[in-house]
Scaffold this active site. Sequence first.
Site, PDB file in Angstrom:
ATOM      1  N   CYS A 107      -0.296  14.085 -16.178  1.00  0.00           N
ATOM      2  CA  CYS A 107      -1.148  15.210 -16.565  1.00  0.00           C
ATOM      3  C   CYS A 107      -2.561  14.681 -16.774  1.00  0.00           C
ATOM      4  O   CYS A 107      -2.775  13.757 -17.558  1.00  0.00           O
ATOM      5  CB  CYS A 107      -0.626  15.856 -17.851  1.00  0.00           C
ATOM      6  SG  CYS A 107      -1.796  17.075 -18.497  1.00  0.00           S
ATOM      7  N   HIS A 132      -1.348   1.475  -4.552  1.00  0.00           N
ATOM      8  CA  HIS A 132      -1.703   2.900  -4.582  1.00  0.00           C
ATOM      9  C   HIS A 132      -0.746   3.730  -5.430  1.00  0.00           C
ATOM     10  O   HIS A 132      -0.684   4.939  -5.273  1.00  0.00           O
ATOM     11  CB  HIS A 132      -1.760   3.449  -3.148  1.00  0.00           C
ATOM     12  CG  HIS A 132      -2.792   2.764  -2.309  1.00  0.00           C
ATOM     13  ND1 HIS A 132      -2.748   2.721  -0.942  1.00  0.00           N
ATOM     14  CD2 HIS A 132      -3.899   2.068  -2.676  1.00  0.00           C
ATOM     15  CE1 HIS A 132      -3.798   2.027  -0.493  1.00  0.00           C
ATOM     16  NE2 HIS A 132      -4.491   1.624  -1.529  1.00  0.00           N
ATOM     17  N   VAL A 138       3.709   4.052  -1.182  1.00  0.00           N
ATOM     18  CA  VAL A 138       3.925   4.780  -2.444  1.00  0.00           C
ATOM     19  C   VAL A 138       5.374   5.242  -2.553  1.00  0.00           C
ATOM     20  O   VAL A 138       5.685   6.160  -3.302  1.00  0.00           O
ATOM     21  CB  VAL A 138       2.946   5.973  -2.547  1.00  0.00           C
ATOM     22  CG1 VAL A 138       1.513   5.490  -2.685  1.00  0.00           C
ATOM     23  CG2 VAL A 138       3.072   6.917  -1.339  1.00  0.00           C
ATOM     24  N   ASP A 139       6.253   4.610  -1.762  1.00  0.00           N
ATOM     25  CA  ASP A 139       7.635   5.099  -1.670  1.00  0.00           C
ATOM     26  C   ASP A 139       8.640   4.307  -2.509  1.00  0.00           C
ATOM     27  O   ASP A 139       9.825   4.631  -2.513  1.00  0.00           O
ATOM     28  CB  ASP A 139       8.078   5.096  -0.185  1.00  0.00           C
ATOM     29  CG  ASP A 139       7.846   3.743   0.494  1.00  0.00           C
ATOM     30  OD1 ASP A 139       7.905   2.700  -0.189  1.00  0.00           O
ATOM     31  OD2 ASP A 139       7.608   3.740   1.714  1.00  0.00           O
ATOM     32  N   CYS A 178      -3.527  15.561 -20.841  1.00  0.00           N
ATOM     33  CA  CYS A 178      -3.007  14.815 -22.001  1.00  0.00           C
ATOM     34  C   CYS A 178      -2.397  13.470 -21.623  1.00  0.00           C
ATOM     35  O   CYS A 178      -1.988  12.713 -22.496  1.00  0.00           O
ATOM     36  CB  CYS A 178      -1.968  15.663 -22.742  1.00  0.00           C
ATOM     37  SG  CYS A 178      -0.439  15.905 -21.806  1.00  0.00           S
ATOM     38  N   CYS A 222       0.795  20.754 -22.140  1.00  0.00           N
ATOM     39  CA  CYS A 222      -0.554  21.277 -22.415  1.00  0.00           C
ATOM     40  C   CYS A 222      -1.099  22.162 -21.285  1.00  0.00           C
ATOM     41  O   CYS A 222      -2.260  22.573 -21.348  1.00  0.00           O
ATOM     42  CB  CYS A 222      -1.516  20.115 -22.661  1.00  0.00           C
ATOM     43  SG  CYS A 222      -1.987  19.238 -21.157  1.00  0.00           S
ATOM     44  N   SER A 272       0.610  -2.651   8.715  1.00  0.00           N
ATOM     45  CA  SER A 272      -0.596  -1.969   8.210  1.00  0.00           C
ATOM     46  C   SER A 272      -1.718  -2.092   9.227  1.00  0.00           C
ATOM     47  O   SER A 272      -1.953  -3.173   9.769  1.00  0.00           O
ATOM     48  CB  SER A 272      -1.042  -2.593   6.881  1.00  0.00           C
ATOM     49  OG  SER A 272      -2.275  -2.022   6.472  1.00  0.00           O
ATOM     50  N   SER A 273      -2.434  -0.986   9.441  1.00  0.00           N
ATOM     51  CA  SER A 273      -3.612  -1.039  10.323  1.00  0.00           C
ATOM     52  C   SER A 273      -4.777  -1.707   9.594  1.00  0.00           C
ATOM     53  O   SER A 273      -5.750  -2.094  10.219  1.00  0.00           O
ATOM     54  CB  SER A 273      -4.027   0.378  10.725  1.00  0.00           C
ATOM     55  OG  SER A 273      -4.498   1.080   9.574  1.00  0.00           O
ATOM     56  N   GLN A 286       0.847  -1.200   0.000  1.00  0.00           N
ATOM     57  CA  GLN A 286       0.000   0.000   0.000  1.00  0.00           C
ATOM     58  C   GLN A 286       0.881   1.248   0.000  1.00  0.00           C
ATOM     59  O   GLN A 286       0.387   2.356  -0.070  1.00  0.00           O
ATOM     60  CB  GLN A 286      -0.898   0.007   1.241  1.00  0.00           C
ATOM     61  CG  GLN A 286      -1.805  -1.211   1.333  1.00  0.00           C
ATOM     62  CD  GLN A 286      -2.426  -1.356   2.714  1.00  0.00           C
ATOM     63  OE1 GLN A 286      -3.445  -0.747   3.015  1.00  0.00           O
ATOM     64  NE2 GLN A 286      -1.823  -2.148   3.564  1.00  0.00           N
TER      65      GLN A 286
HETATM   66  P1  NAD Z   1      -1.469   2.996   8.689  1.00  0.00           P
HETATM   67  O1  NAD Z   1      -0.740   4.248   9.042  1.00  0.00           O
HETATM   68  O2  NAD Z   1      -2.936   2.990   8.723  1.00  0.00           O
HETATM   69  O3  NAD Z   1      -0.970   1.815   9.635  1.00  0.00           O
HETATM   70  C1  NAD Z   1       0.382   1.588   9.887  1.00  0.00           C
HETATM   71  C2  NAD Z   1       0.479   0.571  11.019  1.00  0.00           C
HETATM   72  O4  NAD Z   1       1.835   0.196  11.140  1.00  0.00           O
HETATM   73  C3  NAD Z   1       0.026   1.096  12.380  1.00  0.00           C
HETATM   74  O5  NAD Z   1      -0.886   0.186  12.950  1.00  0.00           O
HETATM   75  C4  NAD Z   1       1.323   1.162  13.203  1.00  0.00           C
HETATM   76  O6  NAD Z   1       1.103   0.822  14.557  1.00  0.00           O
HETATM   77  C5  NAD Z   1       2.169   0.129  12.508  1.00  0.00           C
HETATM   78  N1  NAD Z   1       3.605   0.387  12.574  1.00  0.00           N
HETATM   79  C6  NAD Z   1       4.267   1.568  12.520  1.00  0.00           C
HETATM   80  N2  NAD Z   1       5.600   1.370  12.508  1.00  0.00           N
HETATM   81  C7  NAD Z   1       5.778   0.028  12.561  1.00  0.00           C
HETATM   82  C8  NAD Z   1       6.928  -0.797  12.568  1.00  0.00           C
HETATM   83  N3  NAD Z   1       8.167  -0.300  12.536  1.00  0.00           N
HETATM   84  N4  NAD Z   1       6.752  -2.148  12.616  1.00  0.00           N
HETATM   85  C9  NAD Z   1       5.505  -2.694  12.668  1.00  0.00           C
HETATM   86  N5  NAD Z   1       4.385  -1.951  12.675  1.00  0.00           N
HETATM   87  C10 NAD Z   1       4.505  -0.609  12.595  1.00  0.00           C
HETATM   88  O7  NAD Z   1      -0.883   2.564   7.261  1.00  0.00           O
HETATM   89  P2  NAD Z   1      -1.535   1.682   6.123  1.00  0.00           P
HETATM   90  O8  NAD Z   1      -2.352   0.602   6.726  1.00  0.00           O
HETATM   91  O9  NAD Z   1      -0.439   1.349   5.195  1.00  0.00           O
HETATM   92  O10 NAD Z   1      -2.564   2.665   5.392  1.00  0.00           O
HETATM   93  C11 NAD Z   1      -2.213   4.011   5.122  1.00  0.00           C
HETATM   94  C12 NAD Z   1      -2.340   4.454   3.677  1.00  0.00           C
HETATM   95  O11 NAD Z   1      -1.520   5.614   3.520  1.00  0.00           O
HETATM   96  C13 NAD Z   1      -1.806   3.453   2.698  1.00  0.00           C
HETATM   97  O12 NAD Z   1      -2.836   3.175   1.837  1.00  0.00           O
HETATM   98  C14 NAD Z   1      -0.645   4.141   1.955  1.00  0.00           C
HETATM   99  O13 NAD Z   1      -0.959   4.353   0.601  1.00  0.00           O
HETATM  100  C15 NAD Z   1      -0.514   5.493   2.537  1.00  0.00           C
HETATM  101  N6  NAD Z   1       0.816   5.770   3.161  1.00  0.00           N
HETATM  102  C16 NAD Z   1       1.962   5.407   2.537  1.00  0.00           C
HETATM  103  C17 NAD Z   1       3.189   5.654   3.139  1.00  0.00           C
HETATM  104  C18 NAD Z   1       4.454   5.206   2.431  1.00  0.00           C
HETATM  105  O14 NAD Z   1       4.457   5.081   1.213  1.00  0.00           O
HETATM  106  N7  NAD Z   1       5.533   4.930   3.175  1.00  0.00           N
HETATM  107  C19 NAD Z   1       3.256   6.282   4.371  1.00  0.00           C
HETATM  108  C20 NAD Z   1       2.047   6.669   4.979  1.00  0.00           C
HETATM  109  C21 NAD Z   1       0.831   6.411   4.366  1.00  0.00           C
END
Ligand code: NAD
Length: 294
Positions: A140, A132, A116-117, A143, A194, A232-233, A114
Site C-alpha cells: 500500500c 526488480h 519478478v517470478d 500505509c 486504509c 537477458s538482452s 531481473q
Molecule cells: P528481455 O526480454 O529484454 O530479454 C530476454 C532475452 O532472453 C532476449 O534477448 C531473448 O532472446 C532471450 N531468451 C528468450 N528465451 C531464452 C531462452 N530460453 N534461453 C536463452 N535466451 C533466451 O529481458 P530482460 O533483459 O530480463 O529485461 C526485461 C525486464 O522485464 C526485466 O527487468 C524484468 O524485470 C522484466 N521481466 C520479467 C519477467 C519474469 O519475471 N519472468 C518476464 C518478462 C520481463
Amino acid sequence: MSASVSWVPDPAVEWEEAFLALERALSGRRICLLTGAGCSTESGIPDYRGGGTARRARNPIQFREFLASETGRQRYWARATLGWPRFRKAEPGRAHRAAAALETAGALSGIITQNVDRLHSRAGSLRVVELHGALDEVVCLGCGAIEPREALQVRLLQANPDWSRREVSLAPDGDAELDAEMVKDFRVLGCVGCAGVLKPRVVFFGEGVPAPTVASAFELLHEAECLLVVGSSLAVFSGYRFVRRAVEQAKPVYIVNIGATRADGVASGRVSGQAGEVLGRLASAWTGNSALHF
Ligand code: NAD
C-alpha cells in the site's frame, strides 16, 4: 584436373566448441550469475525482447503513469488480474534447477535476477538478489501494509466477477493483452486497512532500484571472479550496470542468450542457446550429475 575442396562450417560443431570454451573459462572460477526473462521463457512466461514476443506486449506501464493516473492503474490491474493466474502457475524450469545446483556445488557467489517470478528461489537457490522485486506481494503506497498478491486476486475477482471467465494471452511480467475498451468497467481496489493505492512490490519501468538492493547485488559481483549473464538482452540499465562494473574490475563477462545483447561487444565468451540446456550442461560438469538430471 583436381577437384577443389571447400570447407563448410558445421553450426553444431561450432556451437559445441563455443560451449566447451565457456565451460573451460568458467571452470574453477567463482561465478556471479545475472539472469533475465530468458531464463523463464521455458517455464511459459514471455520475455520482452525475444523473437516470439508480441509487439503489443512490449508496452509495460511506466511508474509515473501508475502514480498519476487512475485510468493507468485501472488498465494495469485489469490486465494483471487476467495475467496473474497463469503467471502464478509457472514452475521452475531447467535453467532455475541448474542454477540452484551450481550454487549448491559452490560455483556461484549468488544470483542477481531481473525476474519478478520468484522461480530461482522456488528452485532452491538461496543467495538471490531480486533486483526488480517480486510480483507475489503488493504494497500500500499509503500505509506501507503488505498483502499477498493471491489474497488481492480473490478480492479483485469478487469485485469483478465476470473477469474470472475472460481468456487472454499472457504478456511479460504477469501482464495480459487487453483492449482499452474492455478495461473501462474494471473496479480497482485499495488497501484493506486504509483504502490507499496498491502497487505490486516490483520496480516499474521508470522507477529506480532501491539502493540497498543494488548494494547487495554489487556485493555478489564483488565476491565473484567473473559475471555470467543468462537470458537477458541487458537493454535495461539496472541489469547492464553489472556488466559495466565487471569490466571496470577487469572481471570477464560471459553470455548465454538466444538473441543479441547490449554486452556482446565486451563479452569474453558467448553461447547462443537455450538457458536451460546450457546451464544444465554447466551444472552437469560441476556436479557430475547427468545433464538430464536438471
Ligand atoms: P528481455 O526480454 O529484454 O530479454 C530476454 C532475452 O532472453 C532476449 O534477448 C531473448 O532472446 C532471450 N531468451 C528468450 N528465451 C531464452 C531462452 N530460453 N534461453 C536463452 N535466451 C533466451 O529481458 P530482460 O533483459 O530480463 O529485461 C526485461 C525486464 O522485464 C526485466 O527487468 C524484468 O524485470 C522484466 N521481466 C520479467 C519477467 C519474469 O519475471 N519472468 C518476464 C518478462 C520481463
